[in-house]
Design a protein around this motif. Structure first.
Motif, PDB file in Angstrom:
ATOM      1  N   GLY A 304       0.841  -1.203   0.058  1.00 20.08           N
ATOM      2  CA  GLY A 304      -0.077   0.097  -0.245  1.00 20.08           C
ATOM      3  C   GLY A 304       0.818   1.274  -0.089  1.00 20.08           C
ATOM      4  N   ILE A 305       0.351   2.413  -0.284  1.00 24.22           N
ATOM      5  CA  ILE A 305       0.687   3.674  -0.338  1.00 24.22           C
ATOM      6  C   ILE A 305       0.776   4.241   0.946  1.00 24.22           C
ATOM      7  CG2 ILE A 305       0.732   6.192  -1.229  1.00 24.22           C
ATOM      8  CD1 ILE A 305      -0.890   4.996  -3.503  1.00 24.22           C
ATOM      9  N   PRO A 306       2.193   4.612   1.415  1.00 23.94           N
ATOM     10  CA  PRO A 306       2.569   5.017   2.934  1.00 23.94           C
ATOM     11  C   PRO A 306       1.397   6.221   3.136  1.00 23.94           C
ATOM     12  CG  PRO A 306       4.647   4.706   1.766  1.00 23.94           C
ATOM     13  CD  PRO A 306       3.563   4.734   0.764  1.00 23.94           C
ATOM     14  N   ALA A 307       0.822   6.273   4.264  1.00 21.77           N
ATOM     15  CA  ALA A 307      -0.250   7.347   4.700  1.00 21.77           C
ATOM     16  C   ALA A 307       0.350   8.594   4.669  1.00 21.77           C
ATOM     17  CB  ALA A 307      -0.664   7.199   6.042  1.00 21.77           C
ATOM     18  N   GLU A 308       1.774   8.987   4.762  1.00 24.66           N
ATOM     19  CA  GLU A 308       2.459  10.053   4.926  1.00 24.66           C
ATOM     20  C   GLU A 308       2.347  10.666   3.543  1.00 24.66           C
ATOM     21  OE1 GLU A 308       4.848   7.476   7.727  1.00 24.66           O
ATOM     22  OE2 GLU A 308       3.697   7.310   5.840  1.00 24.66           O
ATOM     23  N   ILE A 309       2.196  10.050   2.643  1.00 19.66           N
ATOM     24  CA  ILE A 309       2.206  10.809   1.026  1.00 19.66           C
ATOM     25  C   ILE A 309       0.816  10.550   0.426  1.00 19.66           C
ATOM     26  CG2 ILE A 309       4.774  10.403   0.971  1.00 19.66           C
ATOM     27  CD1 ILE A 309       3.993   8.286  -1.082  1.00 19.66           C
ATOM     28  N   GLN A 310      -0.232  10.053   0.873  1.00 20.84           N
ATOM     29  CA  GLN A 310      -1.377   9.886   0.200  1.00 20.84           C
ATOM     30  C   GLN A 310      -2.065  11.014  -0.126  1.00 20.84           C
ATOM     31  OE1 GLN A 310      -4.063   7.055   2.190  1.00 20.84           O
ATOM     32  NE2 GLN A 310      -2.455   5.348   2.671  1.00 20.84           N
ATOM     33  N   ASP A 311      -2.030  12.036   0.482  1.00 24.97           N
ATOM     34  CA  ASP A 311      -2.840  13.338   0.321  1.00 24.97           C
ATOM     35  C   ASP A 311      -1.959  14.058  -0.964  1.00 24.97           C
ATOM     36  OD1 ASP A 311      -4.801  12.760   2.073  1.00 24.97           O
ATOM     37  OD2 ASP A 311      -3.971  13.984   3.607  1.00 24.97           O
ATOM     38  N   GLU A 312      -0.650  13.708  -0.944  1.00 24.95           N
ATOM     39  CA  GLU A 312      -0.088  14.637  -2.051  1.00 24.95           C
ATOM     40  C   GLU A 312       0.630  13.741  -2.840  1.00 24.95           C
ATOM     41  OE1 GLU A 312       2.787  16.795   0.552  1.00 24.95           O
ATOM     42  OE2 GLU A 312       1.396  18.441   0.880  1.00 24.95           O
ATOM     43  N   PHE A 313       0.108  12.540  -3.366  1.00 30.06           N
ATOM     44  CA  PHE A 313       0.781  11.564  -3.917  1.00 30.06           C
ATOM     45  C   PHE A 313       0.943  11.991  -5.262  1.00 30.06           C
ATOM     46  CE2 PHE A 313       0.558   7.546  -6.642  1.00 30.06           C
ATOM     47  CZ  PHE A 313       1.680   7.030  -5.904  1.00 30.06           C
ATOM     48  N   PHE A 314       0.288  12.694  -5.994  1.00 31.68           N
ATOM     49  CA  PHE A 314       0.272  13.429  -7.321  1.00 31.68           C
ATOM     50  C   PHE A 314       1.197  14.461  -7.523  1.00 31.68           C
ATOM     51  CE2 PHE A 314      -3.578  10.352  -7.978  1.00 31.68           C
ATOM     52  CZ  PHE A 314      -2.837   9.435  -8.701  1.00 31.68           C
TER      53      PHE A 314
END
Length: 363
Positions: A304-314
């Motif tokens: 899974g994608i780490p929670a730390e970067i999910q909101d700014e992934f793109f």
């Protein structure tokens, strides 16, 4: 939050509070719904009772740049009410929201009390700080992108001669061994990979300049998948990862080279994530369609994608746990999808990640 619970209302004198509340209009808004456009007349102050509000600035091309965001319990629109100047920013509901609209005439009644005036001044300062912070962040991103674009252009220029020599060498070898299909195929692969490297560098340069362009043509997704397999042999020869692709006889009018870049990046990210965990990895690329939309779902069973970067992934330069890479890959992916007038989103958890890409079929 009820209107009476909002900090702005609570700081009004009790003997005047009921009158003020009776003049307030409650607005139920859907995500994305406009509250007021940029340059509109400042006719009210707004209190956020639920959800959040994003403030936007129109860019030269007509698109909107998010500048800042206000959450439940905040209020906005106060500057224009005091100055009489047109709204410098537009405001939209970022998520489903409940907003209290306090008319200008009511605001003028409220400011007779000292405490609300203090709260308004605090809000003004908060908005200025937030706007400045977001502006500087955007400026820094833009400067980084321009630097990357300049460097890539310079490197690409320096590589022209080596690429030309390699290309000439492969052409001569193919000519000399024209009767050997294996040699001819290897020479064709060399030419293909050279063009691919040049196209990737050009994509990065275009992205850094905000000049993403696409060339539309008919694409059979089955053929696109076959070509993706051909170009990425190491992905499919990796014994720790199984990649399945199902085209389901779908098609689209799009830019094949750019969509290959999307698949390349997302699958490479999935493989990197899978390699960080134990066991055999699985990646599925599934294409489905209706009359108007092609949907590509890319699913893996990684961590899974780490929670730390999910909101700014793109966003540009966002990366996690990698010693290599620029953090631009997923930002370029998003720009390619948006250039096709499509959308990309993801769901993620400990059992894996699914990217969902929706593209208008066109044609």
């Amino acid at each position: 939050m009820n209107l009476e619970e909002h900090t702005f209302i609570r700081c009004i004198r009790e003997d005047r509070r009921d009158i003020i509340v009776s003049e307030v209009e409650i607005l139920d808004l859907f995500a994305g719904e406009m509250i007021f456009p940029e340059q509109s007349a400042p006719d009210a102050l707004f209190l956020i009772l639920k959800g959040s509000v994003v403030f936007t600035k129109e860019k030269p091309d007509g698109s909107l740049q998010n500048v800042s965001e206000a959450m439940e319990g905040a209020f906005f629109g106060e500057v224009g009410v005091f100055t009489g100047e047109a709204r410098a920013l537009g405001a939209r509901a970022h998520r489903d929201a409940i907003i209290a609209r306090v008319p200008e005439t009511t605001v003028k009644k409220i400011i007779e009390d000292a405490e609300p005036v203090r709260k308004i001044l605090e809000s003004v300062i908060s908005h200025l700080k937030s706007t400045t912070s977001h502006y500087m962040e955007n400026v820094m991103h833009r400067e980084k992108l321009l630097l990357v674009g300049t460097m890539v252009s310079s490197i690409l220029h320096d590589f022209k001669n080596p690429f030309a020599i390699i290309s000439l060498g492969s052409a001569l070898l193919k000519q000399r061994h024209a009767d050997d299909p294996k040699s001819a195929r290897l020479c064709d692969d060399i030419e293909t990979q050279i063009r691919r490297m040049v196209d990737m560098a050009k994509d990065l340069t275009s992205f850094s300049r905000g000049e993403e362009t696409i060339e539309l043509s008919y694409i059979s997704i089955g053929q696109l998948f076959d070509y993706f397999r051909e170009l990425n042999g190491p992905f499919f020869n990796d014994s720790s990862v199984e990649i399945r692709m199902e085209a389901n006889k779908t098609s689209i009018h799009g830019d094949a080279s750019k969509l290959l870049r999307v698949l390349q990046n997302l699958v490479a990210n999935s493989i990197d994530a899978i390699h960080q965990s134990e066991g055999t990895g699985q990646i599925e690329i599934l294409a489905t369609e209706d009359a108007e939309t092609l949907v590509l779902a890319i699913t893996d069973n990684g961590p899974g994608i780490p929670a730390e970067i999910q909101d700014e992934f793109f966003k540009p330069f966002v990366t996690y746990g990698k010693n290599e890479g620029t953090g631009l890959g997923t930002a370029i992916v998003k720009s390619i999808i948006e250039a096709h007038n499509g959308s990309i989103d993801f769901t993620t958890g400990e059992q894996g990640t699914t990217f969902t890409i929706k593209l208008p079929k066109g044609g």
